[in-house]
Scaffold this motif. Structure first.
Motif: not given
Length: 132
Positions: A107-132
């Motif tokens: 997620m970091h390599k793809q420029g995502a906000n890690l804190f936001h990704a963790l919050i969404l993950t704990f809410q049951g909606q984890p952001p999915q990484p983009r596939l190459a």
């Protein structure tokens, strides 16, 4: 990189190594078995001369990154965790750590906000990484 520029830089690189070797000569044989101990600078110069093609591969192969920091960073944190904690208590714990670390690194390599990704993950909606 054009061949003329690469030749210029390789020539300059060889000159710098030669200057370094003149300032840091190899230790003469001590008469004992084995190789004589060399200084850190001498060992570095020897490696840079021996592996010149590998050092300059980024200039000849566009698929090679300038540094390997991302690869080193991926391993570094688990080694630090292992050293600080004295190791993982279970294989399951080590596997969980590696999965979480791998996901966050992607997620970091793809420029995502890690804190936001963790919050969404704990809410049951984890952001999915983009596939190459």
């Amino acid at each position: 990189m054009p061949e003329s520029r690469r030749a210029f830089f390789l020539s300059r690189y060889a000159d710098i190594l030669s200057e370094g070797e003149a300032l840091n000569p190899r230790a003469p044989p001590s008469g004992k078995r084995g190789r004589p101990r060399q200084s850190k600078a001498t060992n570095l110069l020897l490696r840079l001369r021996t592996y010149t093609d590998d050092v300059w591969r980024f200039a000849t192969d566009p698929g090679v990154p300038f540094t390997n920091n991302l690869a080193e960073q991926a391993v570094r944190m688990s080694k630090v965790k292992q050293k600080v904690s004295g190791g993982f208590r279970t294989k399951k714990g080590a596997d969980a750590y590696c999965i979480i670390h791998s996901y966050l690194a992607t997620m970091h390599k793809q420029g995502a906000n890690l804190f936001h990704a963790l919050i969404l993950t704990f809410q049951g909606q984890p952001p999915q990484p983009r596939l190459a």
